[in-house]
Design a protein around this motif. Structure first.
Motif, PDB file in Angstrom:
ATOM      1  N   THR A   1       0.854  -1.176   0.000  1.00  0.00           N
ATOM      2  CA  THR A   1       0.000   0.000   0.000  1.00  0.00           C
ATOM      3  C   THR A   1       0.897   1.235   0.000  1.00  0.00           C
ATOM      4  N   PHE A   2       0.743   2.083  -1.015  1.00  0.00           N
ATOM      5  CA  PHE A   2       1.511   3.324  -1.076  1.00  0.00           C
ATOM      6  C   PHE A   2       0.577   4.484  -0.755  1.00  0.00           C
ATOM      7  N   VAL A   3       0.976   5.300   0.194  1.00  0.00           N
ATOM      8  CA  VAL A   3       0.222   6.535   0.439  1.00  0.00           C
ATOM      9  C   VAL A   3       1.156   7.680   0.098  1.00  0.00           C
ATOM     10  N   HIS A   4       0.765   8.431  -0.908  1.00  0.00           N
ATOM     11  CA  HIS A   4       1.649   9.418  -1.498  1.00  0.00           C
ATOM     12  C   HIS A   4       1.069  10.802  -1.285  1.00  0.00           C
ATOM     13  N   VAL A   5       1.846  11.655  -0.595  1.00  0.00           N
ATOM     14  CA  VAL A   5       1.412  13.023  -0.355  1.00  0.00           C
ATOM     15  C   VAL A   5       2.063  13.933  -1.385  1.00  0.00           C
ATOM     16  N   THR A   6       1.250  14.751  -2.052  1.00  0.00           N
ATOM     17  CA  THR A   6       1.831  15.661  -3.046  1.00  0.00           C
ATOM     18  C   THR A   6       0.939  16.875  -3.260  1.00  0.00           C
ATOM     19  N   HIS A   7       1.550  17.954  -3.734  1.00  0.00           N
ATOM     20  CA  HIS A   7       0.747  19.107  -4.134  1.00  0.00           C
ATOM     21  C   HIS A   7       0.668  19.176  -5.657  1.00  0.00           C
ATOM     22  N   ASP A   8       1.319  18.214  -6.319  1.00  0.00           N
ATOM     23  CA  ASP A   8       1.410  18.229  -7.770  1.00  0.00           C
ATOM     24  C   ASP A   8       0.312  17.343  -8.344  1.00  0.00           C
ATOM     25  N   GLN A   9      -0.725  17.983  -8.910  1.00  0.00           N
ATOM     26  CA  GLN A   9      -1.893  17.219  -9.367  1.00  0.00           C
ATOM     27  C   GLN A   9      -1.532  16.253 -10.485  1.00  0.00           C
ATOM     28  N   GLU A  10      -0.561  16.646 -11.317  1.00  0.00           N
ATOM     29  CA  GLU A  10      -0.182  15.772 -12.414  1.00  0.00           C
ATOM     30  C   GLU A  10       0.479  14.495 -11.877  1.00  0.00           C
ATOM     31  N   GLU A  11       1.338  14.706 -10.863  1.00  0.00           N
ATOM     32  CA  GLU A  11       2.016  13.572 -10.232  1.00  0.00           C
ATOM     33  C   GLU A  11       0.993  12.609  -9.632  1.00  0.00           C
ATOM     34  N   ALA A  12       0.006  13.186  -8.946  1.00  0.00           N
ATOM     35  CA  ALA A  12      -1.021  12.353  -8.324  1.00  0.00           C
ATOM     36  C   ALA A  12      -1.795  11.587  -9.395  1.00  0.00           C
ATOM     37  N   MET A  13      -2.131  12.271 -10.488  1.00  0.00           N
ATOM     38  CA  MET A  13      -2.967  11.630 -11.508  1.00  0.00           C
ATOM     39  C   MET A  13      -2.219  10.535 -12.260  1.00  0.00           C
ATOM     40  N   THR A  14      -0.917  10.728 -12.519  1.00  0.00           N
ATOM     41  CA  THR A  14      -0.194   9.707 -13.268  1.00  0.00           C
ATOM     42  C   THR A  14       0.015   8.445 -12.455  1.00  0.00           C
ATOM     43  N   MET A  15       0.155   8.574 -11.131  1.00  0.00           N
ATOM     44  CA  MET A  15       0.543   7.402 -10.347  1.00  0.00           C
ATOM     45  C   MET A  15      -0.587   6.729  -9.588  1.00  0.00           C
ATOM     46  N   ALA A  16      -1.482   7.527  -9.022  1.00  0.00           N
ATOM     47  CA  ALA A  16      -2.389   6.964  -8.026  1.00  0.00           C
ATOM     48  C   ALA A  16      -3.583   6.237  -8.636  1.00  0.00           C
ATOM     49  N   ASP A  17      -4.053   5.191  -7.933  1.00  0.00           N
ATOM     50  CA  ASP A  17      -5.320   4.543  -8.273  1.00  0.00           C
ATOM     51  C   ASP A  17      -6.462   5.408  -7.763  1.00  0.00           C
ATOM     52  N   THR A  18      -6.241   5.932  -6.565  1.00  0.00           N
ATOM     53  CA  THR A  18      -7.264   6.746  -5.917  1.00  0.00           C
ATOM     54  C   THR A  18      -6.619   8.016  -5.404  1.00  0.00           C
ATOM     55  N   ILE A  19      -7.309   9.130  -5.568  1.00  0.00           N
ATOM     56  CA  ILE A  19      -6.795  10.407  -5.070  1.00  0.00           C
ATOM     57  C   ILE A  19      -7.801  10.976  -4.082  1.00  0.00           C
ATOM     58  N   ALA A  20      -7.286  11.463  -2.965  1.00  0.00           N
ATOM     59  CA  ALA A  20      -8.122  12.238  -2.055  1.00  0.00           C
ATOM     60  C   ALA A  20      -7.644  13.671  -2.138  1.00  0.00           C
ATOM     61  N   VAL A  21      -8.507  14.574  -2.563  1.00  0.00           N
ATOM     62  CA  VAL A  21      -8.124  15.985  -2.640  1.00  0.00           C
ATOM     63  C   VAL A  21      -8.446  16.626  -1.301  1.00  0.00           C
ATOM     64  N   MET A  22      -7.427  17.181  -0.667  1.00  0.00           N
ATOM     65  CA  MET A  22      -7.606  17.781   0.659  1.00  0.00           C
ATOM     66  C   MET A  22      -7.526  19.289   0.577  1.00  0.00           C
ATOM     67  N   ASN A  23      -8.317  19.942   1.426  1.00  0.00           N
ATOM     68  CA  ASN A  23      -8.255  21.393   1.527  1.00  0.00           C
ATOM     69  C   ASN A  23      -8.704  21.784   2.925  1.00  0.00           C
ATOM     70  N   ASN A  24      -7.956  22.674   3.548  1.00  0.00           N
ATOM     71  CA  ASN A  24      -8.295  23.154   4.895  1.00  0.00           C
ATOM     72  C   ASN A  24      -8.600  22.034   5.883  1.00  0.00           C
ATOM     73  N   GLY A  25      -7.828  20.958   5.818  1.00  0.00           N
ATOM     74  CA  GLY A  25      -7.963  19.912   6.818  1.00  0.00           C
ATOM     75  C   GLY A  25      -9.089  18.921   6.574  1.00  0.00           C
ATOM     76  N   VAL A  26      -9.827  19.059   5.469  1.00  0.00           N
ATOM     77  CA  VAL A  26     -10.866  18.080   5.167  1.00  0.00           C
ATOM     78  C   VAL A  26     -10.665  17.533   3.755  1.00  0.00           C
ATOM     79  N   ILE A  27     -11.244  16.359   3.505  1.00  0.00           N
ATOM     80  CA  ILE A  27     -11.168  15.785   2.168  1.00  0.00           C
ATOM     81  C   ILE A  27     -12.312  16.347   1.331  1.00  0.00           C
ATOM     82  N   GLU A  28     -11.953  17.024   0.252  1.00  0.00           N
ATOM     83  CA  GLU A  28     -12.974  17.629  -0.605  1.00  0.00           C
ATOM     84  C   GLU A  28     -13.640  16.574  -1.468  1.00  0.00           C
ATOM     85  N   GLN A  29     -12.819  15.668  -2.005  1.00  0.00           N
ATOM     86  CA  GLN A  29     -13.382  14.632  -2.881  1.00  0.00           C
ATOM     87  C   GLN A  29     -12.398  13.484  -2.983  1.00  0.00           C
ATOM     88  N   LEU A  30     -12.943  12.302  -3.148  1.00  0.00           N
ATOM     89  CA  LEU A  30     -12.131  11.108  -3.213  1.00  0.00           C
ATOM     90  C   LEU A  30     -12.551  10.297  -4.425  1.00  0.00           C
TER      91      LEU A  30
END
Lengths: 304, 386
Positions: free
Chosen positions: B191-220
């Protein structure tokens, strides 16, 4: 190394011939003040000291009158006297004990300042350096009061039952070692502090992340990384301690005489310049040998 | 605590909270990360993603809530007790040890025997087997990054945490490492949990992305899902770019919605409206179109009555593959449009144009959303990120 590097750079740099010549000269010009200082106040005195060590008394002269000879008999004679060898051995023992004591106090202190002090960091650093604002002699004399028969240390020890009414800690070899450790503590603390301060705290986190608990992290990560500071601190404490005579004369007795005291009394008391010079030379050489063994043993030449 | 070290299963965060003073870095986070997946926590700096990661690693203690692996609660265990390893942002390699010892560190701490083969295999996996005797200081950033990865992977943790691991690398190396990381993740199946601010990086690698903002998950969700069907304006703006404008709902039927503003009428597919959007006639709706879905033309291409905006080209940047237009619309918005280079000419700045799109290419968000949410943070990363 920096010197060689500078020379290397200048030889490969291109430019007008005059600039090139100037660049080649720059490192030497930078070295000039320091070189002169070392020459006048170190190399020449060492040479004079060495020549003094080879002198013999002027036949039928007054005490303190010597002529320049070139015999090494002073060395063999002085170094066969148990009184001098004892003082030399005692100096190294006291210096080593004081260094260990200073390390035992200084390392935790430096660690606390570097990692735990938070906003009190600067205040604590100033407190480490503050004793320097008071004369070395005065501070050492203050330890007579502190360790004296009516002083606070014995009061507390008697109160908790660690000492009887007749126990005395001053003057003794203990008070000399304590004085040495105290006087050179900042020299131990500051280099350790600076190597811990530079250390990336994430390394400690990484170690914990890789299944090492606190003590293992200290042993495998923190201590090895701060080792250059420890080596620097122990050298800065041990070398001056070994040659020190103030602590032994102010906090010690006849049985705690260190080599510094002997040199002092030979030179100023007995006006026996050749013996004092032989002892100074011997002290210097022994320190040099022991220190180079120590540095090689700790293997920190590339880290320092 | 050996039962903690052998815990296995999905990573579950339950009501996780972390408060610093009166600032809540992470607020009541509920999240389940499936075992064996490549999961990305994406968000701008200060959104709480690194704090979340550090709570999973055991480097920060949550103010409240639980961290679980499978059915084992690991909330109050120390980091060295967890079957979790981290690849730190600055790699945090031990400078006094050679590469072999760095990689062997975790195995030695767990008292594993015969570690030579494991260490060599891990170094081979990151293609640095020949450098085992070097010190970290003698290696490049990219090599250090791979060593940090090998040092974590060699322990076969249940969860591997990656804290902006590619942030310090240059663009070309980062691309290469993205593919490498994905390959390794598939190969070892952790299981890889990858923290990034680079949306392209997240999109190329991840199966699932959780978009976080102000301490909450906006969308998963899966990268394509997040990109095509953002549920909030923040996600629409942070993950790629979006042209958003407000319109009023005119009519609703089983498949479609018609909305309008003073500049025109817009047809949207109901399937592409964010959940929870008020669909009563007369209420407000945010209409969004991705820049690459907009077609820019000097004449009106769609003959219908829907989905066109008129505007003036403010700026045209020719990239070879495509041309990027900034268009000032009639209502005063700045729109972004990408035109594929399919042989057409570049429309010069100052030209009056029609921007048109197909109904199925627009998405809808609740009218209460802030049009500019996430826009500033996204453009802030444009230079460093994509």
């Amino acid at each position: 190394m920096a010197f060689a590097h500078a020379l290397g750079d200048s030889s490969t740099s291109s430019g007008a011939p005059t600039t090139k010549a100037k660049r080649k000269l720059t490192p030497y010009l930078l070295l000039l003040p320091g070189g002169l200082w070392l020459g006048i106040f170190f190399v020449i005195p060492i040479f004079i000291l060495f020549m003094t060590a080879l002198q013999t008394p002027l036949p039928d002269g007054l005490p303190g009158q010597y002529i320049q000879t070139f015999t090494f008999s002073n060395f063999t004679e002085v170094l066969s006297r148990p009184q001098f060898l004892d003082a030399l051995r005692r100096s190294f023992t006291y210096a080593s004990l004081a260094t260990l004591l200073a390390l035992a106090i200084g390392y935790p202190l430096a660690y606390a300042i570097a990692f735990k002090a938070g906003k009190y960091k600067n205040i604590m650093l100033i407190m480490v350096i503050a004793p320097f604002f008071v004369s070395f002699i005065l501070r050492t004399i203050a330890w007579r009061q502190i360790l004296g028969d009516e002083g606070p240390v014995l009061d507390v020890m008697r109160f908790i039952g660690l000492a009887s009414e007749t126990t005395s800690v001053y003057p003794s070899s203990f008070s000399v070692v304590a004085g040495l450790a105290y006087n050179f503590l900042p020299f131990m603390t500051l280099p350790i502090y600076s190597s811990l301060e530079r250390m990336d705290v994430r390394l400690i986190e990484a170690s914990g992340d890789l299944y090492a608990h606190g003590l293992t992290t200290f042993r495998k990560v923190t201590l090895p990384i701060s080792l250059p500071g420890v080596v620097a601190g122990t050298l800065l404490t041990w070398i001056p301690s070994a040659g020190d005579y103030i602590n032994a004369s102010l906090l010690g007795n006849q049985r705690t005489t260190m080599i510094g005291n002997v040199i002092d009394s030979r030179f100023l008391g007995n006006v026996d310049y050749p013996t004092a010079a032989v002892l100074s030379f011997t002290l210097m050489l022994s320190i040099l040998i022991l220190v180079s063994l120590y540095v090689r043993r700790t293997g920190t030449d590339e880290l320092v | 605590m050996s039962d903690v070290l052998t815990a296995t299963g999905n990573v579950k965060l339950k009501g996780l909270r972390k408060v610093y003073g009166d600032f809540a870095a992470v607020q009541n986070l509920d999240l389940e990360i499936p075992q064996g997946s490549f999961f990305a926590l994406l968000g701008p700096s200060g959104c709480g993603k690194t704090t979340t990661l550090r709570m999973i690693a055991g480097l920060d203690e949550p103010t409240s809530g639980q961290v679980m692996i499978g059915e084992t609660d690991i909330t109050h265990t120390k980091s060295f007790q967890r079957p979790v390893n981290t690849v730190f942002q600055n790699y945090a390699l031990f400078p006094h040890m050679d590469i072999f010892e760095n990689v062997a560190f975790g195995l030695r701490r767990r008292g594993q025997k015969d570690i030579d083969k494991s260490v060599t295999d891990a170094l081979e996996l990151v293609q640095l087997g020949h450098l085992a005797k070097r010190k970290p200081g003698q290696m490049s950033g990219g090599q250090q990054q791979r060593i940090a990865l090998a040092r974590a992977i060699v322990n076969r943790p249940q969860v591997l945490l990656l804290d902006e691991p590619l942030g310090a690398l240059d663009l070309k190396l980062r691309r290469q490492m993205q593919l490498e990381l994905k390959r390794i993740q598939l190969e070892v199946g952790l299981t890889f949990v990858h923290v990034t601010h680079d949306q392209e990086e997240a999109m190329t690698m991840a199966d699932t992305i959780a978009v976080m903002n102000n301490g909450v998950i906006e969308q998963l969700g899966a990268p394509t899902d997040l990109y095509e069907n953002p549920q909030t304006a923040f996600v629409a703006n942070f993950l790629g770019q979006s042209n958003l404008f407000r319109a009023t709902i005119d009519s609703v039927d089983a498949d479609n919605i018609v909305a309008s503003d003073k500049d025109g009428r817009y047809l949207l597919s109901r399937k592409r409206i964010a959940a929870g959007t008020d669909l009563t006639v007369g209420s407000k709706l945010l209409v969004g179109i991705r820049p690459e879905k907009i077609s820019v033309s000097t004449h009106d291409q769609l003959s219908g009555e829907f989905n066109h905006q008129t505007g003036t080209v403010r700026d045209a940047s020719f990239f070879g593959v495509s041309t990027q237009y900034v268009i000032d619309t009639a209502s005063g918005d700045h729109w972004m449009a990408f035109e594929q280079n399919s042989g057409g000419t570049v429309i010069s700045a100052g030209t009056k144009v029609f921007a048109t799109w197909k109904p199925e290419h627009a998405f809808g968000l609740p009218g209460s959303e802030d049009v500019l949410a996430g826009d500033a943070v996204a453009s802030e990363f444009e230079t460093t990120g994509s």
